[in-house]
Design an enzyme around this catalytic site. Structure first.
Site, PDB file in Angstrom:
ATOM      1  N   HIS A 122       4.607  30.725 -52.885  1.00 50.49           N
ATOM      2  CA  HIS A 122       3.995  30.630 -51.812  1.00 50.49           C
ATOM      3  C   HIS A 122       3.699  31.816 -51.001  1.00 50.49           C
ATOM      4  CE1 HIS A 122       4.141  26.338 -52.331  1.00 50.49           C
ATOM      5  NE2 HIS A 122       5.509  26.662 -52.735  1.00 50.49           N
ATOM      6  N   SER A 142     -10.956  55.991 -50.547  1.00 56.55           N
ATOM      7  CA  SER A 142     -11.663  55.484 -49.821  1.00 56.55           C
ATOM      8  C   SER A 142     -12.690  56.502 -49.339  1.00 56.55           C
ATOM      9  CB  SER A 142     -10.803  54.960 -48.541  1.00 56.55           C
ATOM     10  OG  SER A 142     -11.556  54.879 -47.294  1.00 56.55           O
TER      11      SER A 142
END
Ligand SMILES: O=C(O)C[C@H](Nc1ncnc2c1ncn2[C@@H]1O[C@H](COP(=O)(O)O)[C@@H](O)[C@H]1O)C(=O)O
Length: 470
Positions: free
Chosen positions: A161, A287
């Site tokens: 989880h 980027s």
């Protein structure tokens, strides 16, 4: 702009994800439109060979047909289809034009189009699996086995989880994928072997071939055996849909394993986790606006390709339905299967490249593990307390974890502060106490299991690893 320029193609698979790779020619050998037609011509040739062997077609027929199909071009067949509006009739016409008159009647003799189309597709997909897909996936598998073995002892926090759970090793994390991909590779192998051909005519009842052959099923077997294929138990105008459905399912579920791996690795590259990294070239840009970034572009690409092609499985399931003895609604849709295969090959090649240069950040794996170290032992502590006779060990440890979160004390220190719990603690063996004191030892059999899995697949796929399995 030149029309032959690859950037004139519509599909990014052509200009971006496969064509620029050195193995494109090999992919094209099975998956291009040229290949589609070459394999169909190969089936027409197999038919003529059997007819000649049986003394029905002239002895020289196979040689003439072989020569004719070697001269065929995709362009001329498409030009002929523009007239006939029927692709297989166009192929037949083009072959017939290139052979002598006495041989022409034996081209496509008693066949329906899908005796040719389905048989050719089964053949090329089977060969693509054997010569292209399986070797490529085994290369990837080997690169994962290398990492698993190399990292088998490196303690990593297991996550469920998205939360810290109990320890594993990084090798064990990768071993999951070694096992899953290995099993899928075997499945692809098995399903490729089960692809079938047909030579049963327009409705599958051997109507035309039974005019000439006492045992038309035997004739079908002979033609297919020329190609190394077998027939299914039943066919209509088309082969039973299930063998190809199962084969494509094996490919798509393999693609899903690749995407799951890519997704896991991408999460391990998150800035806050940073346990692994993709190799970054010295001129590479992360980027366009944030110069410091090193993005997990390869893993993201694999997941993205999977998103584009995994849904194609729905179309394959829909193609299982064909009205009565057939309709043509599976024709256009099934022409996109080569794209799905090409995308899978591209993803496998990319993951092999990235995996073989994976950077494992030892410091960060350790740092992340240490972060929650005092909580990690809640599970073994509760189990050991229960085994030592504590009537409500889970609740007792749950309360301790709450106290530990509010204070600087470790679970062990809190046990020490409780007379009741200390009594149970005293019953623990030295090894059991060590597990609580040194959570990094609480990895179960992660390392051994990793080794076992790697050894199993190394033996099956017969590859050498840089890191020896003893
Ligand atoms: O042996 C036969 O041909 C039997 C015939 N059925 C057909 N079987 C195979 N192909 C056929 C059939 N019918 C059309 N076509 C031709 O298929 C081509 C379909 O093109 P696309 O939709 O682009 O995939 C496109 O070229 C179509 O012309 C029947 O009537 O049962």
């Amino acid at each position: 702009m030149q029309t032959r320029d690859i950037f004139a193609n519509i599909s990014p698979l052509d200009h971006r994800y496969s064509r620029r790779k050195k193995n494109f020619d090999q992919i094209g050998k099975y998956l291009s439109e040229n290949a589609t037609i070459e394999f169909q011509a190969e089936v027409e040739l197999a038919l003529v060979k059997v007819l000649a062997r049986k003394g029905m077609a002239p002895e020289q027929a196979p040689a003439e047909v072989e020569k004719a199909i070697n001269e065929l071009t995709t362009e001329e067949i498409y030009a002929e289809e523009a007239k006939t509006k029927h692709n297989i009739r166009a192929l037949v016409n083009c072959i017939q034009k290139k052979v002598s008159k006495d041989i022409r009647p034996y081209i496509h003799f008693t066949a329906t189009s899908y005796d040719i189309v389905d048989t050719a597709n089964s053949l090329r997909y089977q060969k693509a699996a054997q010569e292209l897909i399986l070797p490529k996936l085994k290369e990837l598998h080997k690169s994962w086995a290398e990492i698993a073995l190399h990292e088998k002892d490196r303690v990593q926090i297991g996550r469920t989880h998205g939360q810290h759970a109990v320890p594993v090793t990084f090798g064990f994390t990768i071993a999951e994928y070694v096992a899953r991909l290995g099993e899928r590779i075997e499945e692809i192998e098995a399903k490729a072997d089960k692809l079938v051909g047909k030579f049963s005519g327009a409705v599958g009842a051997y109507n035309a071939s039974s005019i000439f052959f006492e045992d038309p099923e035997e004739f079908e077997k002979e033609v297919l055996a020329e190609l190394g294929l077998k027939p299914g138990e039943h066919s209509t105008q088309i082969v039973q849909a299930e063998p190809i459905t199962d084969f494509i399912h094996a490919l798509v579920s393999t693609f899903s394993v690749l995407a799951a791996f890519a997704d896991d690795m991408r999460h391990l590259q998150r800035s806050e986790i940073a346990e692994i990294g993709e190799h970054f070239g010295k001129d590479q840009v992360g980027s366009s606006t944030m110069p410091h970034k090193r993005n997990p572009i390869n893993y993201e690409n694999v997941k993205s390709l999977w998103k584009a092609f995994m849904p194609q499985m729905t179309t394959v399931y829909m193609d299982q339905l064909s009205e009565h003895q057939r309709d043509l609604t599976n024709s256009a849709s099934s022409r996109f299967i080569p794209e799905l295969i090409t995308a899978l090959l591209s993803a496998a090649a990319r993951l092999t490249r990235v995996s073989s240069k994976m950077a494992v950040d030892q410091e960060n794996i350790k740092k992340n593990f240490e972060q929650n170290k005092k909580m990690i032992v809640a599970e073994p502590l509760y189990i050991l307390l229960a085994a030592a006779g504590h009537p409500d060990a889970h609740e007792a440890v749950r309360k301790l974890t709450l106290m530990a979160q509010e204070t600087d004390f470790s679970l062990r220190e809190l046990v020490e502060q409780s007379q009741e719990l200390q009594g149970y603690w005293d019953k623990f063996t030295r090894r059991q106490k060590e597990l609580i004191l040194k959570p990094e030892k609480y990895t179960g059999i992660a390392a051994e299991k990793t080794e076992k899995i790697v050894k199993n697949w190394q033996h099956k796929f017969d590859y050498d690893l840089k890191t020896e399995v003893l």
